[in-house]
Design a protein around this motif. Sequence first.
Motif, short mmCIF file in Angstrom:
data_model
loop_
_atom_site.label_atom_id
_atom_site.label_comp_id
_atom_site.label_asym_id
_atom_site.label_seq_id
_atom_site.Cartn_x
_atom_site.Cartn_y
_atom_site.Cartn_z
N LYS A 143 55.62 74.80 50.39
CA LYS A 143 56.79 75.23 51.17
C LYS A 143 56.37 75.35 52.63
O LYS A 143 55.37 75.99 52.94
CB LYS A 143 57.27 76.58 50.64
N ILE B 23 56.67 76.98 56.01
CA ILE B 23 57.21 78.24 56.54
C ILE B 23 57.44 78.10 58.05
O ILE B 23 58.45 78.55 58.58
CB ILE B 23 56.24 79.41 56.25
N GLY C 72 63.47 86.25 57.18
CA GLY C 72 62.81 85.10 56.54
C GLY C 72 62.74 83.87 57.42
O GLY C 72 62.37 82.79 56.95
N SER C 73 63.06 83.99 58.71
CA SER C 73 63.04 82.80 59.57
C SER C 73 61.62 82.46 60.03
O SER C 73 61.39 81.43 60.65
CB SER C 73 63.97 82.99 60.77
N GLY C 74 60.66 83.35 59.74
CA GLY C 74 59.25 83.03 60.04
C GLY C 74 58.66 83.80 61.20
O GLY C 74 57.58 83.46 61.68
N LYS C 75 59.31 84.86 61.64
CA LYS C 75 58.83 85.61 62.82
C LYS C 75 57.46 86.25 62.55
O LYS C 75 56.52 86.09 63.32
CB LYS C 75 59.85 86.71 63.20
N SER C 76 57.37 87.00 61.43
CA SER C 76 56.10 87.66 61.12
C SER C 76 55.01 86.63 60.87
O SER C 76 53.86 86.80 61.30
CB SER C 76 56.23 88.55 59.88
N THR C 77 55.37 85.55 60.18
CA THR C 77 54.37 84.51 59.90
C THR C 77 53.85 83.94 61.21
O THR C 77 52.65 83.69 61.35
CB THR C 77 54.99 83.40 59.02
N GLN D 33 54.33 94.81 60.99
CA GLN D 33 55.66 95.23 60.51
C GLN D 33 55.57 96.43 59.58
O GLN D 33 56.37 97.35 59.68
CB GLN D 33 56.33 94.05 59.80
N1 LIG Z 1 52.05 83.98 51.85
C1 LIG Z 1 53.28 83.50 51.62
N2 LIG Z 1 53.51 82.75 50.52
C2 LIG Z 1 54.74 82.25 50.29
N3 LIG Z 1 55.80 82.41 51.09
C3 LIG Z 1 55.62 83.15 52.20
C4 LIG Z 1 54.36 83.72 52.53
N4 LIG Z 1 54.48 84.40 53.69
C5 LIG Z 1 55.77 84.24 54.06
N5 LIG Z 1 56.45 83.50 53.17
C6 LIG Z 1 57.86 83.11 53.26
O1 LIG Z 1 58.06 82.59 54.56
C7 LIG Z 1 59.32 82.96 55.05
C8 LIG Z 1 59.17 83.66 56.39
O2 LIG Z 1 58.62 84.96 56.17
P1 LIG Z 1 58.42 85.99 57.36
O3 LIG Z 1 57.89 87.22 56.79
O4 LIG Z 1 57.65 85.31 58.43
O5 LIG Z 1 59.93 86.18 57.84
P2 LIG Z 1 60.50 87.14 58.97
O6 LIG Z 1 61.23 86.26 59.91
O7 LIG Z 1 59.42 87.97 59.53
O8 LIG Z 1 61.51 88.00 58.13
P3 LIG Z 1 61.92 89.55 58.30
O9 LIG Z 1 62.86 89.61 59.47
O10 LIG Z 1 62.60 89.87 57.03
O11 LIG Z 1 60.67 90.34 58.52
C9 LIG Z 1 59.97 83.83 53.98
O12 LIG Z 1 60.85 83.03 53.25
C10 LIG Z 1 58.81 84.28 53.13
O13 LIG Z 1 59.20 84.47 51.82
#
Ligand SMILES: Nc1ncnc2c1ncn2[C@@H]1O[C@H](COP(=O)(O)OP(=O)(O)OP(=O)(O)O)[C@@H](O)[C@H]1O
Length: 724
Positions: free
Chosen positions: A142, A144, A165-170, A210
């Motif tokens: 997948k 991200i 889930g848009s990927g900000k934390s990632t 977070q």
């Molecule tokens: N280690 C991982 N394995 C599988 N999927 C992941 C992993 N880390 C993140 N994801 C997926 O990647 C996507 C982005 O996650 P992320 O935490 O970056 O979102 P976000 O924008 O920070 O969301 P939020 O506003 O809810 O904190 C999500 O769909 C999450 O499920």
Amino acid sequence: MSGSEPKNLSVSSSTGSSSDESVSSSTGSSRRKNIVDDQTNPSEAATAKDGTGKAEDAATKDVDNKKGTEDDEKNKITKKEDLNEKPSAPVRITIPRADDLASLLSVNLRTDDRIKFSWSKITVSTRPGLKMCGLRGKTPKKEILKEVSGVVRPGEILAIMGADGSGKSTLLNTLLFRNMGKLEVSGTRIANNALVTPNNLTALSGYVQQDDLFILGLTVREHLCFQAMVRMHCGLSKEEKWERVEEVLDELELRDVQHTLISSASNEVEGISGGEKKRLSFACEVLTSPSLLFCDEPTSGLDSHMASSVIDVMVKLAEQGRTVLTTIHQPSSLIFSKMDQLMLMSEGRTIYLGPASNALLFFNKCGFECPSNYNPADFFIDALAINPADPERSRKKVEKIATKFKESRVGIDLDNEIENDLKYLALSEETVSRSPYKVSWATQFIALCWRNATNVRRGGWIVLVRVLTNMLTAISFGSLYMGIDSSTLSGAVSINGGLFLLVAVLAFSNIFLTINVFNPEIKIFFREHFSGMYRVDTFYLAKVIIDLPISLVSNIAFLLVFYALLGLSWVKFPVVLVIVICTVISVSSFGFMIASIVATVDVGLALTPMMVMPLMLLGGLFISINALPPYTKPVRFISFFFFAFEALTSNQWEDTQGISLHCPKNFSITANITDCGTVDGAELLHQQGLEMGHKWIDAGALLVLAILFQIIGFIGLSIRARKR
Ligand SMILES: Nc1ncnc2c1ncn2[C@@H]1O[C@H](COP(=O)(O)OP(=O)(O)OP(=O)(O)O)[C@@H](O)[C@H]1O
Ligand SMILES: [Mg+2]
């Protein structure tokens, strides 16, 4: 202010055509322009330093994953050819030195210490894994993050927004090389035109994550003092550190709760509120006023006033010339208005990255008009939301905005700016050698010992409860042995059983306790270790040194009661005590080893019986060592049961040589026991395959095993820490 903006801050503002006047990058940040620039122009400084073209020769890139990086490498090589046509750029990454301590605190950051941070084509995907059900095929990979690029300059706050889930934390984690263990990552991170490595980034930056993680049992002030001790530069005096703690307590309005527990050690009393925890996390990161601050939703869970206070601290840091990247969730209009740059994300892609003040106009041009009196932040999230009822339509809409952005002046300027940064990417010597730690080994160790001891002191009543329960257990087990006549063979065999039971209780209680206490702290350790607070060895050593004596107290309480009920000689007790101390050290070390290696407490608790039972069977009680299959005999040398049991029995029966034991009426064992009615201690031990007179060798062996277990545990933890 000198009025001349450093060249590196305006690399791309002059590039690109002005076909779209209303979405121009030239607005930049008024805050950025207000930064007092009392230093020499960094570009000039760099030109002087870099005049030999060293930077060009050393051009390299950061590759997390070799795959997909060849194109970038080719790009850089071709770009190197026209380096001379471009203005020179600063290549130094510095952290404030001990003699520049003023820049650590509240004054403007020296120009040399300001950081322009950019990233190019960051792609993150999950590794394909085995399907859990059906066990056939693999779960698909997948994506991200998809080729996300961006830039943030000194004096700016870049707000990253997007749906859940848009990927900000990632993105933040990836930029900081954090939590990437199970992900495939590629892309380049650049700070002031130099390659970013995990260590130098840790040395330069703070990261408010977070989710909040704290060591329980400390007050807010104690926690901040600990953070100040290990995070703030060793060149600062204690007074200066405490002064900064006071400042931060006021800035984040934590003074009223400074003496409140974050949460009690056993969680039985609620500590500070969720919002206060959030502010405390933020306070820890801003203590050092880092040149580069990353925040993941620092205002989530805060009321509007507190959220505003947190943002004001960020604004203050930006005004001092620091660089701030923050994801933000549903900001109020007021907070939104304080952001300089805005990055909008959807499904792992950049949709917009430019001046926050121009974003509405841009969306307007794309055909999306924000209703009057509507919070722009809400409007953007709504506009980029993927409607589950019609996802394809929503995606097309988002795609349209993304394409328009790429074609806009801001989009083109951004691409050019990042291209430009990649051209100058150079691996300076300084980048490689940067240590992430701010204080010496000894200071880290003392601070960690202090924190562990404070935590233990707070949970003092838990130690008392442990002592009492151990004594009660000793009474219930020991009462079975009361009145046993150790001068009969059956009595002697029972005493051996009692001594083995003592070892078993010590082993199981200490191993389970160590796993339960130590393993959950490893998560906090990883976070603090990656924040450059302390090394693996200081953490490990401080934990072992403070926790072991505490374990000994409750174990000695058990021993005293149990030994008294067994009715054994007090003359032999000092040796028993030494053997028991060696046993506790050995079994606790075994617990540390398991806790360091396994990911969770549950796994540790499930694994322990599987690992301990074979060692127990080889201990010499259940099966005589003489009767074991030959190939299993050497295994007893890693059995703490064997060494502890042999030492205790050896000590117990060494004086029985030549003294006859009474034989029970129906006694029938004859081997090695002379006529019915007499046996000596050595023979009694020999029946079990144990040796008389080995008690000090056994005690030494227990300590050797302890060292072995600790080394394995330490290596396991270090390997896990390397994986990030
Ligand atoms: N280690 C991982 N394995 C599988 N999927 C992941 C992993 N880390 C993140 N994801 C997926 O990647 C996507 C982005 O996650 P992320 O935490 O970056 O979102 P976000 O924008 O920070 O969301 P939020 O506003 O809810 O904190 C999500 O769909 C999450 O499920
Ligand atoms: Mg997040």
